[in-house]
Design an enzyme around this catalytic site. Sequence first.
Site, mmCIF file in Angstrom:
data_model
loop_
_atom_site.group_PDB
_atom_site.id
_atom_site.type_symbol
_atom_site.label_atom_id
_atom_site.label_comp_id
_atom_site.label_asym_id
_atom_site.label_seq_id
_atom_site.Cartn_x
_atom_site.Cartn_y
_atom_site.Cartn_z
ATOM 1 N N GLU A 163 -24.909 7.689 2.108
ATOM 2 C CA GLU A 163 -25.246 8.817 1.127
ATOM 3 C C GLU A 163 -25.105 8.341 -0.531
ATOM 4 O O GLU A 163 -24.312 8.648 -1.118
ATOM 5 C CB GLU A 163 -24.202 10.032 1.142
ATOM 6 C CG GLU A 163 -24.300 10.684 2.556
ATOM 7 C CD GLU A 163 -23.452 11.981 2.685
ATOM 8 O OE1 GLU A 163 -23.046 12.417 1.735
ATOM 9 O OE2 GLU A 163 -23.780 12.632 3.890
ATOM 10 N N GLU A 373 -24.772 12.321 10.847
ATOM 11 C CA GLU A 373 -23.491 13.252 10.504
ATOM 12 C C GLU A 373 -24.266 14.481 10.506
ATOM 13 O O GLU A 373 -25.449 14.883 10.227
ATOM 14 C CB GLU A 373 -23.198 13.261 9.181
ATOM 15 C CG GLU A 373 -22.122 12.093 8.474
ATOM 16 C CD GLU A 373 -21.637 12.173 7.334
ATOM 17 O OE1 GLU A 373 -21.635 13.324 6.605
ATOM 18 O OE2 GLU A 373 -21.094 11.066 6.879
HETATM 19 O O1 IFM Z 1 -17.103 14.778 4.375
HETATM 20 C C1 IFM Z 1 -18.549 14.547 3.899
HETATM 21 C C2 IFM Z 1 -18.711 13.081 4.262
HETATM 22 O O2 IFM Z 1 -17.927 12.070 3.785
HETATM 23 C C3 IFM Z 1 -20.137 12.661 3.814
HETATM 24 N N1 IFM Z 1 -21.219 13.733 4.307
HETATM 25 C C4 IFM Z 1 -20.837 15.280 4.042
HETATM 26 C C5 IFM Z 1 -19.426 15.368 4.734
HETATM 27 C C6 IFM Z 1 -19.309 16.884 4.604
HETATM 28 O O3 IFM Z 1 -19.198 16.978 3.242
#
Ligand code: IFM
Length: 471
Positions: A163, A373
Amino acid sequence: MGFPSNFVWGAATSSYQIEGGWNADGKGPSVWDTLCRREGMIYQGHTGDVAADHYGRAAHDVGLMKQIGLKAYRFSISWPRVMPEGVGRVNEAGLAFYERLVDELLAAGITPYVTLFHWDYPQALHERGSWLNRESVGWFEEYTRVVVSRLSDRVRHWMTINEPQIFLGPSEGEGFHPPGNRLSHGERLLAAHHTLMAHGRSVQVIRAEAKARPSVGWALVGRIKVPASPSVWNFDPSGPTLEHGGGPRAEDIEAARRLTLSVKAKDFWTNTWFADPALLGRYPEDGVRLYGADMPRVRPGDMETIHQPLDFYGINVYDAEVVEAGPGGEGRVVGFPPGHPQNALRWFLVPQALYWGAKFLYERYRTPLYVTENGFSGLDWVDADGKVRDYARIDYTRRYLAELSRAWRDGVDVRGYFHWSLLDNFEWQQGYKERFGLIHVDFTTLKRTLKESAKWYAGVISANGADMSVG
Ligand code: IFM
């Protein structure tokens, strides 16, 4: 419903969010260690000093992963644990921790997926200018080399960065992630350019030096727009479905696609600003036009460094905005109706994000996808009888997985799904306020409890997604 027969079912975490052991065994400070000590930055002054103490309990946690039946585990390496000053000296004890973790995983039949950078940046390098300094490209290359030389005989799946949109936006722009900068737009674009070059150099090192044939990707926030349709709004199982005329109009699909794949504002909430250079070898024209004089200087050879073939593209998807086409076909965002389901962070549930996100990004980049994710933040607790009844997480996940399956059936090459997160963890500036885990962590005793969602996910995995029923 259905998934490919070799679909990778996993869960994900990141180092700072679960490890703790912030100064154990020679680890250097990270920018998060520093920020957590600044008053007012983190909810109720929480820190990642102990977190879920995964550093002290990794073997136990791998046992829990095995109980859930995970096929794969995505975790990140703490750069300052391995290289306390970010470059130069290597901390053997830090590397040994990750070696043990990988060995435990392999012994349990769980495939490790390693992220090299999930925001755990060495404080020492921040003091040398961080991503704004062009030397940061070489620093990341050196760090990659150290990790790859030690783990690549056993680790095959690598992600360079997680990210960049977030660690460059809130960190260098809005100032609520470390280092808490408020850089000018031009400076932020320069930091992003160096980040992209660091990614490219890291890919080159992994390919050239890995001992076992690597599979290399990254994990980006999927900033997804979905087309408006009755089935987006209606969560009632007896309400409109795609099969019963609840599907979107062609012009709304086009509007959503264009917005998902465009640069519209001077922020980093964009897919293409990062993915076009890495996968197509050029910055997107709309962004170049919009950013004008703020554009970083691209030196000869920079784009060749950035543009490295990737084996997979990881998308992190939680929510989406809903759009419809205006009179001229341009997309405009439609608000959510009152009462639309939300998670504890107030993010709206839009399961179609996994369908349209996967589809739009796959059609543009033609690179196999993983959902690196996806998950639900709740306010779960352990009931008096010892169970954690997190049914909203189950419902969220099955709705999103159904949409992912639809994308696969429509021809998107989806290889795997990593639930965020394995454990309740430190949610950055929110501290421990909300919980994302399949496993409940009592942050006082550090006791772990499998939530109902973990038991449900175990069933989903063993049926390869063919059965998502509850109980
Ligand atoms: O916890 C975060 C993660 O570190 C990065 N992506 C989003 C998740 C939820 O906010």
